[in-house]
Every structure is written in C-alpha cells, then in structure tokens.
Scaffold this motif. Structure first.
Motif, short mmCIF file in Angstrom:
data_model
loop_
_atom_site.label_atom_id
_atom_site.label_comp_id
_atom_site.label_asym_id
_atom_site.label_seq_id
_atom_site.Cartn_x
_atom_site.Cartn_y
_atom_site.Cartn_z
N LYS A 184 0.83 -1.20 0.00
CA LYS A 184 0.00 0.00 0.00
C LYS A 184 0.86 1.25 0.00
O LYS A 184 0.61 2.20 -0.75
CB LYS A 184 -0.93 0.00 1.23
N GLU A 185 1.90 1.24 0.85
CA GLU A 185 2.80 2.39 0.88
C GLU A 185 3.51 2.56 -0.45
O GLU A 185 3.65 3.69 -0.95
CB GLU A 185 3.83 2.20 2.00
N LYS A 186 3.95 1.46 -1.04
CA LYS A 186 4.63 1.55 -2.33
C LYS A 186 3.69 2.01 -3.42
O LYS A 186 4.07 2.79 -4.30
CB LYS A 186 5.23 0.18 -2.68
N LEU A 187 2.44 1.51 -3.41
CA LEU A 187 1.48 1.91 -4.42
C LEU A 187 1.18 3.40 -4.34
O LEU A 187 1.04 4.08 -5.37
CB LEU A 187 0.18 1.11 -4.26
N GLU A 188 1.10 3.91 -3.12
CA GLU A 188 0.86 5.35 -2.96
C GLU A 188 2.05 6.15 -3.50
O GLU A 188 1.87 7.18 -4.16
CB GLU A 188 0.63 5.68 -1.49
N ALA A 189 3.27 5.65 -3.24
CA ALA A 189 4.46 6.34 -3.74
C ALA A 189 4.50 6.27 -5.26
O ALA A 189 4.81 7.26 -5.94
CB ALA A 189 5.72 5.71 -3.15
N TRP A 190 4.18 5.07 -5.81
CA TRP A 190 4.18 4.94 -7.26
C TRP A 190 3.12 5.83 -7.90
O TRP A 190 3.32 6.40 -8.96
CB TRP A 190 3.93 3.48 -7.64
N SER A 191 1.96 5.92 -7.24
CA SER A 191 0.88 6.76 -7.76
C SER A 191 1.30 8.23 -7.83
O SER A 191 1.06 8.92 -8.82
CB SER A 191 -0.36 6.61 -6.88
N SER A 192 1.96 8.70 -6.77
CA SER A 192 2.44 10.09 -6.75
C SER A 192 3.47 10.32 -7.85
O SER A 192 3.48 11.36 -8.52
CB SER A 192 3.05 10.42 -5.38
N GLU A 193 4.34 9.30 -8.03
CA GLU A 193 5.39 9.41 -9.06
C GLU A 193 4.76 9.49 -10.44
O GLU A 193 5.16 10.32 -11.28
CB GLU A 193 6.32 8.21 -8.97
N VAL A 194 3.76 8.66 -10.72
CA VAL A 194 3.09 8.65 -12.02
C VAL A 194 2.38 9.97 -12.26
O VAL A 194 2.44 10.55 -13.36
CB VAL A 194 2.09 7.48 -12.10
N GLN A 195 1.71 10.46 -11.22
CA GLN A 195 1.00 11.73 -11.37
C GLN A 195 1.97 12.87 -11.69
O GLN A 195 1.67 13.74 -12.54
CB GLN A 195 0.22 12.04 -10.09
N GLU A 196 3.12 12.85 -11.03
CA GLU A 196 4.11 13.91 -11.28
C GLU A 196 4.59 13.86 -12.72
O GLU A 196 4.67 14.88 -13.41
CB GLU A 196 5.28 13.73 -10.32
N TRP A 198 3.06 12.48 -15.20
CA TRP A 198 1.94 12.77 -16.10
C TRP A 198 1.74 14.27 -16.24
O TRP A 198 1.52 14.78 -17.35
CB TRP A 198 0.67 12.11 -15.54
N HIS A 199 1.81 14.98 -15.12
CA HIS A 199 1.66 16.44 -15.16
C HIS A 199 2.77 17.07 -15.99
O HIS A 199 2.53 18.00 -16.78
CB HIS A 199 1.67 17.02 -13.75
N GLN A 200 4.00 16.56 -15.81
CA GLN A 200 5.12 17.12 -16.59
C GLN A 200 4.91 16.90 -18.08
O GLN A 200 5.15 17.79 -18.90
CB GLN A 200 6.43 16.46 -16.14
N LEU A 201 4.44 15.69 -18.42
CA LEU A 201 4.22 15.36 -19.82
C LEU A 201 3.10 16.21 -20.41
O LEU A 201 3.22 16.76 -21.52
CB LEU A 201 3.90 13.88 -19.96
N THR A 202 2.00 16.33 -19.69
CA THR A 202 0.87 17.10 -20.21
C THR A 202 1.22 18.58 -20.33
O THR A 202 0.76 19.27 -21.27
CB THR A 202 -0.36 16.94 -19.30
N ASP A 203 2.05 19.10 -19.41
CA ASP A 203 2.47 20.51 -19.51
C ASP A 203 3.31 20.72 -20.76
O ASP A 203 3.16 21.74 -21.46
CB ASP A 203 3.28 20.90 -18.26
N LYS A 204 4.20 19.74 -21.05
CA LYS A 204 5.02 19.86 -22.26
C LYS A 204 4.17 19.81 -23.53
O LYS A 204 4.37 20.57 -24.48
CB LYS A 204 6.08 18.75 -22.30
N ILE A 205 3.19 18.89 -23.53
CA ILE A 205 2.31 18.77 -24.70
C ILE A 205 1.49 20.03 -24.87
O ILE A 205 1.33 20.55 -25.99
CB ILE A 205 1.38 17.54 -24.54
N LYS A 206 0.99 20.57 -23.78
CA LYS A 206 0.18 21.77 -23.81
C LYS A 206 1.01 22.95 -24.34
O LYS A 206 0.55 23.75 -25.18
CB LYS A 206 -0.38 22.11 -22.45
N ALA A 207 2.26 23.04 -23.85
CA ALA A 207 3.13 24.13 -24.30
C ALA A 207 3.44 24.02 -25.77
O ALA A 207 3.47 25.01 -26.52
CB ALA A 207 4.42 24.11 -23.49
N ARG A 208 3.64 22.77 -26.26
CA ARG A 208 3.94 22.57 -27.68
C ARG A 208 2.73 22.94 -28.52
O ARG A 208 2.85 23.59 -29.57
CB ARG A 208 4.33 21.14 -27.92
N LEU A 209 1.54 22.54 -28.04
CA LEU A 209 0.33 22.84 -28.80
C LEU A 209 0.05 24.34 -28.81
O LEU A 209 -0.39 24.91 -29.81
CB LEU A 209 -0.86 22.10 -28.21
#
Length: 213
Positions: A184-196, A198-209
C-alpha cells in the motif's frame, strides 16, 4: 485390556533400543500387545528425532504412518511441541518436578516434559492386561515411565493438530496483511510518481500545442 500410550525415558540411548527389543519380545510371547512403538531422541535445541520404529503388521519402512503414535510424535516434534518444551522450562538445568508432570499440565505437555533435551525415549501404543510387563521393563532398565489412556491422548493430539493449523493460518494472515500494508505504501508512492510524470508530460504537450502557429 487397557489401551495405553506408555513412555519410557532414558539417559542412555542404548537402553531405549534394548527396551524396544525386549518389548517386542514380550509381545511375541503374548504378555503384551504392541500396536506401535518408536525410539526417539530429543536434541539440545528441542528437536525430536525418530531413531527406530515398529508397527504391528505395518509396512517395514513406514511403521508409524497413519498410526496414533505417529500423530502424537508429529505434534511433539512440531512447532507446538518445541514451544511447549520451551515455555514449560523443561531444560536440563531446570527440570520439571514430579508434581509438574501431574494434572496441572495437559497430557501433551506432560509427555513433552517427560522427554527433556538430551534424553532418549521409547514411545509405545500398547494393550496390556496388567502394567507389570512394561513397568518391570522400566525398572530393569532404570527408566522413567509415564502411562496415559490412548483415548485421552488421541483427543489432545487432535486438538493440538487443530491448534497448529489455526496458528499457521493466523501466521499466514499476518504475513498477508503485512504484505498488503507494505505494498500500500509503495502503491501510494508509485501513484504520486506517475501523477508527477503525467503532469510534466501534459504541460510539455500543452506548451507545444500552444506554440503552434
């Protein structure tokens, strides 16, 4: 005829083997009926080791399989038997008194304490018309003898086996719960890592668009 489990405890290993040989001879002469018998040794760490076995009409290489005596030795040599040996203080330097082998302990505990570390014992499931045959053998070879009704011992062996199963199930549940807590602790850490990420990727895509003509 009395149906009993008898236990003869010896300081010297050779006497336990001699007792088994003489008990088998007594059975051949019709003085006692031996259903099953075993010579066992208690090691310093509490382990119980089967050294020799005998079963009336049993397969030679598996004389105790499926027998009442086999079930008893399975409990005594398993985790519960070792635990009982430790918790009752049956160590060489703090031997149980004769009173401690009385009614205050369960039958399985009494039998466990009657085979302290360093001792070798002869266990036997017998039908005896009189106790003199086995008791005479014990006196001759300087053994401590313990005799209990088979039905009573069987009931406790069944209960002990159920207790061991329940303890094992509880241990597995604790391990599963611990594993779930760790994941559970690892899943929460992994979830936070994925969200981070994902946000970085979407910001880059948004900036490119947004930078498109």
């Amino acid at each position: 005829m009395q149906d009993n489990i008898v236990l003869l405890s010896f300081e010297q290993t050779s006497k336990a083997y001699q007792a088994l040989a003489e008990l088998k001879q007594a059975a051949a002469e019709g003085r006692v009926q031996v259903i099953a018998a075993a010579v066992v040794e208690r090691h310093a760490d509490g382990r119980l080791q089967l050294k020799d076995g005998y079963g009336n009409g049993a397969v030679a290489n598996a004389p105790l399989v499926g027998s009442m005596l086999g079930g008893l030795l399975g409990v005594l040599g398993g985790p519960l038997g070792v635990l009982m040996l430790g918790t009752t203080g049956a160590l060489l330097g703090s031997m149980a008194s004769a009173d401690a082998l009385g009614t205050r302990l369960s039958l399985v505990e009494q039998i466990t304490r009657a085979v302290p570390p360093g001792a070798t014992a002869l266990f036997a499931h017998v039908e005896e018309a009189a106790v003199e045959v086995v008791d005479g053998l014990a006196k001759e070879l300087d053994a401590v003898v313990l005799r209990r009704p088979t039905d009573a011992v069987y009931a406790e062996v069944q209960a002990a086996a159920e207790a061991q199963d329940a303890a094992a199930q509880q241990a597995r549940q604790v391990l599963r719960d611990k594993q779930r807590a760790e994941w559970k602790e690892k899943l929460e850490a992994w979830s936070s890592e994925v969200q981070e990420h994902w946000h970085q990727l979407t910001d880059k895509i948004k900036a490119r668009l947004d930078g498109k003509p």
